[in-house]
Write a protein that holds these residues in place. Structure first.
Motif, PDB file in Angstrom:
ATOM      1  N   ALA A 116      67.759  19.577  67.496  1.00  0.00           N
ATOM      2  CA  ALA A 116      68.351  19.267  68.802  1.00  0.00           C
ATOM      3  C   ALA A 116      67.783  20.203  69.869  1.00  0.00           C
ATOM      4  O   ALA A 116      67.373  21.333  69.590  1.00  0.00           O
ATOM      5  CB  ALA A 116      69.866  19.394  68.734  1.00  0.00           C
ATOM      6  N   ASP A 117      67.763  19.712  71.104  1.00  0.00           N
ATOM      7  CA  ASP A 117      67.268  20.531  72.210  1.00  0.00           C
ATOM      8  C   ASP A 117      68.179  21.732  72.431  1.00  0.00           C
ATOM      9  O   ASP A 117      69.403  21.649  72.305  1.00  0.00           O
ATOM     10  CB  ASP A 117      67.227  19.703  73.507  1.00  0.00           C
ATOM     11  CG  ASP A 117      66.170  18.617  73.456  1.00  0.00           C
ATOM     12  OD1 ASP A 117      65.234  18.732  72.638  1.00  0.00           O
ATOM     13  OD2 ASP A 117      66.284  17.654  74.241  1.00  0.00           O
ATOM     14  N   ALA A 136      66.674  24.311  77.282  1.00  0.00           N
ATOM     15  CA  ALA A 136      65.375  23.646  77.175  1.00  0.00           C
ATOM     16  C   ALA A 136      64.975  23.040  78.515  1.00  0.00           C
ATOM     17  O   ALA A 136      65.817  22.554  79.275  1.00  0.00           O
ATOM     18  CB  ALA A 136      65.423  22.559  76.101  1.00  0.00           C
ATOM     19  N   VAL A 137      63.668  23.093  78.788  1.00  0.00           N
ATOM     20  CA  VAL A 137      63.154  22.564  80.058  1.00  0.00           C
ATOM     21  C   VAL A 137      62.235  21.380  79.774  1.00  0.00           C
ATOM     22  O   VAL A 137      61.724  21.210  78.674  1.00  0.00           O
ATOM     23  CB  VAL A 137      62.378  23.654  80.835  1.00  0.00           C
ATOM     24  CG1 VAL A 137      63.300  24.801  81.206  1.00  0.00           C
ATOM     25  CG2 VAL A 137      61.193  24.173  80.015  1.00  0.00           C
ATOM     26  N   ASP A 138      62.044  20.547  80.778  1.00  0.00           N
ATOM     27  CA  ASP A 138      61.138  19.414  80.642  1.00  0.00           C
ATOM     28  C   ASP A 138      59.689  19.888  80.771  1.00  0.00           C
ATOM     29  O   ASP A 138      59.368  20.757  81.591  1.00  0.00           O
ATOM     30  CB  ASP A 138      61.428  18.370  81.717  1.00  0.00           C
ATOM     31  CG  ASP A 138      62.716  17.620  81.456  1.00  0.00           C
ATOM     32  OD1 ASP A 138      63.125  17.562  80.283  1.00  0.00           O
ATOM     33  OD2 ASP A 138      63.314  17.112  82.413  1.00  0.00           O
ATOM     34  N   LEU A 139      58.840  19.295  79.951  1.00  0.00           N
ATOM     35  CA  LEU A 139      57.412  19.578  80.011  1.00  0.00           C
ATOM     36  C   LEU A 139      56.781  18.516  80.903  1.00  0.00           C
ATOM     37  O   LEU A 139      56.431  17.431  80.454  1.00  0.00           O
ATOM     38  CB  LEU A 139      56.832  19.534  78.590  1.00  0.00           C
ATOM     39  CG  LEU A 139      55.458  20.157  78.369  1.00  0.00           C
ATOM     40  CD1 LEU A 139      55.462  21.632  78.731  1.00  0.00           C
ATOM     41  CD2 LEU A 139      55.033  19.984  76.909  1.00  0.00           C
ATOM     42  N   ARG A 195      56.993  18.419  66.922  1.00  0.00           N
ATOM     43  CA  ARG A 195      58.311  18.945  66.603  1.00  0.00           C
ATOM     44  C   ARG A 195      59.182  17.937  65.850  1.00  0.00           C
ATOM     45  O   ARG A 195      60.364  17.757  66.145  1.00  0.00           O
ATOM     46  CB  ARG A 195      59.040  19.443  67.859  1.00  0.00           C
ATOM     47  CG  ARG A 195      60.056  20.538  67.508  1.00  0.00           C
ATOM     48  CD  ARG A 195      61.050  20.822  68.607  1.00  0.00           C
ATOM     49  NE  ARG A 195      62.121  21.663  68.098  1.00  0.00           N
ATOM     50  CZ  ARG A 195      63.300  21.833  68.691  1.00  0.00           C
ATOM     51  NH1 ARG A 195      63.557  21.215  69.831  1.00  0.00           N
ATOM     52  NH2 ARG A 195      64.223  22.589  68.156  1.00  0.00           N
ATOM     53  N   LEU A 196      58.574  17.293  64.868  1.00  0.00           N
ATOM     54  CA  LEU A 196      59.368  16.485  63.954  1.00  0.00           C
ATOM     55  C   LEU A 196      60.090  17.385  62.958  1.00  0.00           C
ATOM     56  O   LEU A 196      61.070  16.977  62.335  1.00  0.00           O
ATOM     57  CB  LEU A 196      58.471  15.490  63.219  1.00  0.00           C
ATOM     58  CG  LEU A 196      57.735  14.501  64.135  1.00  0.00           C
ATOM     59  CD1 LEU A 196      56.880  13.554  63.313  1.00  0.00           C
ATOM     60  CD2 LEU A 196      58.712  13.726  64.996  1.00  0.00           C
ATOM     61  N   ASP A 248      61.284  25.325  73.040  1.00  0.00           N
ATOM     62  CA  ASP A 248      61.887  25.663  74.327  1.00  0.00           C
ATOM     63  C   ASP A 248      61.811  24.519  75.338  1.00  0.00           C
ATOM     64  O   ASP A 248      62.250  24.673  76.484  1.00  0.00           O
ATOM     65  CB  ASP A 248      61.195  26.898  74.924  1.00  0.00           C
ATOM     66  CG  ASP A 248      61.455  28.150  74.094  1.00  0.00           C
ATOM     67  OD1 ASP A 248      62.519  28.212  73.454  1.00  0.00           O
ATOM     68  OD2 ASP A 248      60.583  29.042  74.082  1.00  0.00           O
ATOM     69  N   VAL A 249      61.239  23.384  74.945  1.00  0.00           N
ATOM     70  CA  VAL A 249      61.152  22.226  75.839  1.00  0.00           C
ATOM     71  C   VAL A 249      61.929  21.074  75.227  1.00  0.00           C
ATOM     72  O   VAL A 249      62.200  21.051  74.027  1.00  0.00           O
ATOM     73  CB  VAL A 249      59.679  21.820  76.091  1.00  0.00           C
ATOM     74  CG1 VAL A 249      58.904  22.959  76.724  1.00  0.00           C
ATOM     75  CG2 VAL A 249      59.008  21.382  74.792  1.00  0.00           C
ATOM     76  N   THR A 250      62.302  20.112  76.054  1.00  0.00           N
ATOM     77  CA  THR A 250      63.049  18.963  75.548  1.00  0.00           C
ATOM     78  C   THR A 250      62.142  18.103  74.675  1.00  0.00           C
ATOM     79  O   THR A 250      60.951  17.928  74.960  1.00  0.00           O
ATOM     80  CB  THR A 250      63.601  18.120  76.702  1.00  0.00           C
ATOM     81  OG1 THR A 250      62.521  17.660  77.513  1.00  0.00           O
ATOM     82  CG2 THR A 250      64.566  18.935  77.551  1.00  0.00           C
ATOM     83  N   SER A 251      62.715  17.576  73.601  1.00  0.00           N
ATOM     84  CA  SER A 251      61.933  16.774  72.664  1.00  0.00           C
ATOM     85  C   SER A 251      61.364  15.527  73.334  1.00  0.00           C
ATOM     86  O   SER A 251      60.228  15.130  73.074  1.00  0.00           O
ATOM     87  CB  SER A 251      62.800  16.374  71.467  1.00  0.00           C
ATOM     88  OG  SER A 251      63.237  17.509  70.754  1.00  0.00           O
ATOM     89  N   ALA A 252      62.145  14.913  74.209  1.00  0.00           N
ATOM     90  CA  ALA A 252      61.690  13.683  74.864  1.00  0.00           C
ATOM     91  C   ALA A 252      60.465  13.946  75.731  1.00  0.00           C
ATOM     92  O   ALA A 252      59.487  13.178  75.703  1.00  0.00           O
ATOM     93  CB  ALA A 252      62.817  13.085  75.698  1.00  0.00           C
TER      94      ALA A 252
END
Length: 639
Positions: free
Chosen positions: A346-347, A351-354, A442-443, A460-464
């Motif tokens: 989980a994020d 976490a920040v957006d890339l 990041r699976l 440190d970034v969002t998975s999406a």
């Protein structure tokens, strides 16, 4: 009668399934919390139940007044008024019954919607390790059957218990007010009915359990045999008659159980009818003597006779209320158990957006071991403690590993991939190539070290946002049972027809699509079985090209193509990947020799790194693997 139907349905519950079960603390509170958005509907439902029960009492009481007052007095006006009230009460009860059912359906279906969406959303966000440990059939059963079981807690169990309690309470109060002696007589007959009913109920429960087991076995057979791969296996081995005979045995057993269940169910209602008839006969017999002696009026006797049938079924049903409630709570508990499964990928809260990516990948002392299915819930869903051999599949699911001891799959791997570079991962089967690619997306999370994209730790970034910049083409690409266009737009739903056509041309799949009668609207079949392996590969490449990622992972993406098609696709990829970072799990000579950098893995360690000619000159593992490829009749792969 609703009460009769609900009681019979309750007999289908299996107390063996809840006997000895200790419901997890907080289950009742969480179940009640789910109903909170529907509290207004629940209030309307309960109000309709109460008013409906009261409306039913009006006709018997007024019939008594007609007999005792209107007829002896010859009062036609009173007769007309009472008759009109009786008709109005009947319409009122019918309307309340409809409203009650409407509220019940709204609550039940709303609950199913909420639980299904929550479960689906939670499960689909679980890490890949979750799906490699659980049986799909067990998971789907949990998401369907247990959700429906939880729904019945409100629409079935709640309705039955509340309705029977209200009906029983209001009817007994009315009967006691009219004639307490006849009421006690009616209650005295109840044990005569309950004892045999419980025996029939236990037998029905056992038959229901057997039927569910055999139906589950048949569903498993159909799921395995009626998909493309299973049907092909049956045909190739010529096992149609044997399969039919085995399925017929299971179906015959289910048929026989169904017949026996129908007979036991009929015996239950016959017993109910007999007790009702005997109870009414006893009530009229004793009541008639009271009428003759002048202790009771005829109208009161008639009213009591009409109401007595309303107390037997609710009392019988309420004797099974504990089993009904426990069964419903077990369903809730099983649903909550899945919702409570932790998601280790989980994020993070910060976490920040890339937003934009150049494509620089850095691996710093990366160490990784596959997680084991040590959760009791995973084991209940068909999981087993993980061994490296259990992990197989494509880019999203790491391949099998030769390390049977369950040690680290990757051990302190460090490397830097610059933006725009094409890097080939080579090594024996089970060396950790696909695992390394999975960590970049990041699976899985590393056990030690770090994976960074453009200097950002992927944790440190969002998975999406991370995965929006990564495109993957696997060795065995998955296509949904949908049209070609829909499968392509899965990468970018907003893509125009022109963009779809451009991606297909780049992947050299456009001529095939144009040759199909329905073009891009052609349904590819389950897992894309209507397409050849090479066609599926090229369609998967077009899907990634449509996504326009900064980083591309190719897990043997050209392995199913013939020499001509491979050359075309390699040329298309060379153009499409210009300026993008490409990580290629390579088995083919052309892919390896053209790479900007080659990473050689062996038993989870990075043993060599460099360009093709430099690694040949070093005469290490890479040179041995290369000589194996060159010496083969056809460059099939490093294995």
């Amino acid at each position: 009668m609703q009460s009769m139907a609900s009681a019979h349905g309750a007999m289908g519950h299996d107390p063996a399934g809840v006997e000895g079960r200790h419901i997890a603390p907080g289950t009742v509170r969480r179940a009640a919390a789910l109903a909170r958005p529907y509290r207004m509907m629940l209030s309307g439902f309960l109000a309709a139940q109460l008013l409906g029960a009261l409306a039913f009492l009006v006709p018997p009481i007024l019939f008594g007044r007609i007999i005792d007052e209107a007829i002896p007095a010859g009062d036609r006006w009173q007769l007309n008024v009472l008759a009109a009230i009786i008709v109005a009460a009947a319409f009122c009860e019918a309307g309340l019954s409809f409203i009650e059912r409407w509220w019940s359906a709204r609550i039940g279906e709303g609950l199913i919607f909420d639980l299904r969406v929550s479960l689906y959303d939670h499960v689909q966000r679980m890490p890949i390790a979750f799906f490699t440990h659980v049986q799909t059939g067990s998971l789907i059963s949990r998401m369907n059957n247990d959700v429906i079981g939880a729904q019945r807690a409100f629409t079935g169990t709640l309705s039955s218990v509340v309705s029977n309690t209200i009906v029983l309470a209001t009817t007994l109060v009315a009967m006691l007010a009219l004639e307490w002696r006849l009421t006690l007589l009616a209650l005295a007959l109840l044990p005569v009915f309950i004892a045999p009913t419980k025996r029939v109920g236990r037998r029905l429960q056992a038959l229901t359990r057997q039927s569910m087991e055999h139906n589950a076995a048949m569903n498993t057979v159909m799921t395995e045999r009626l998909n493309v791969a299973g049907a092909l296996l049956v045909k190739l081995f010529g096992r149609h008659d044997i399969e039919r005979a085995g399925f017929s045995r299971s179906a015959r057993t289910v048929r026989d159980i169904g017949v026996r269940s129908a007979l036991y169910g009929r015996a239950f209602f016959i017993g109910l009818s007999l007790v009702g008839a005997v109870g009414a006969a006893m009530l009229y017999w004793v009541g008639a003597h009271l009428v003759i002696s002048g202790a009771l009026t005829v109208g009161t006797l008639v009213a009591m006779g009409l109401m007595v049938v309303r107390i037997y079924m609710p009392l019988t049903s309420l004797t099974n209320a504990r089993v009904d409630v426990m069964t419903a709570l077990v369903s809730f508990e099983r649903v909550f158990a899945v919702l409570d499964l932790p998601n280790p990928i989980a994020d993070r809260s910060n976490a920040v957006d890339l937003d934009s990516v150049d494509g620089r990948i850095e691996l710093r002392e990366v160490t990784f071991t596959y997680p084991a299915a040590d959760s009791e819930m995973l084991l209940e869903l068909g999981g087993a403690p993980a061994t490296p051999q259990q992990h197989s599949g494509a880019p999203a699911t790491p391949q099998q590993h030769s390390d049977t001891a369950g040690g680290p799959v990757l051990d302190r791997v460090s490397a830097v991939i610059e933006p725009g570079q094409t890097v080939a991962l080579v090594g024996p089967s089970g060396a950790g190539k696909t695992t390394l690619a999975a960590l970049i997306a990041r699976l899985y999370d590393v056990d030690g070290g770090a994976v960074s994209i453009d200097g950002h730790d992927v944790r440190d970034v969002t998975s999406a946002s991370l995965r929006s910049h990564i495109g993957v083409v696997s060795q065995d690409p998955h296509l949904f049972h949908d049209t070609i266009a829909a499968n392509l737009r899965y990468a970018r739903p907003s893509a125009t027809d022109e963009e779809l056509a451009a991606a297909c041309r780049a992947a050299h799949i456009d001529e095939l699509i144009e040759s199909l009668p329905e073009g891009a609207d052609t349904v590819v079949g389950e897992r894309g079985y209507r397409l050849s392996g090479g066609e599926k590969q090229r369609l998967a490449i077009a899907r990634v090209l449509l996504k326009r990622p900064a980083i591309v992972v190719l897990d043997e993406a050209t392995s199913h193509l013939d020499s001509e098609n491979e050359a075309l696709v390699q040329s298309a990829l060379a153009t499409a990947l210009a300026g993008r970072t490409a990580l290629v799990i390579a088995h083919r000579l052309s892919t390896i020799t053209d790479a900007d950098q080659i990473l050689v893995l062996d038993h989870g360690r990075l043993v060599e790194q460099g360009r093709h000619l430099d690694l040949l000159a070093a005469d290490g593992l890479y040179a041995d693997l290369y000589r194996t490829l060159v010496g083969a009749d056809e460059p099939a792969g490093v294995s």
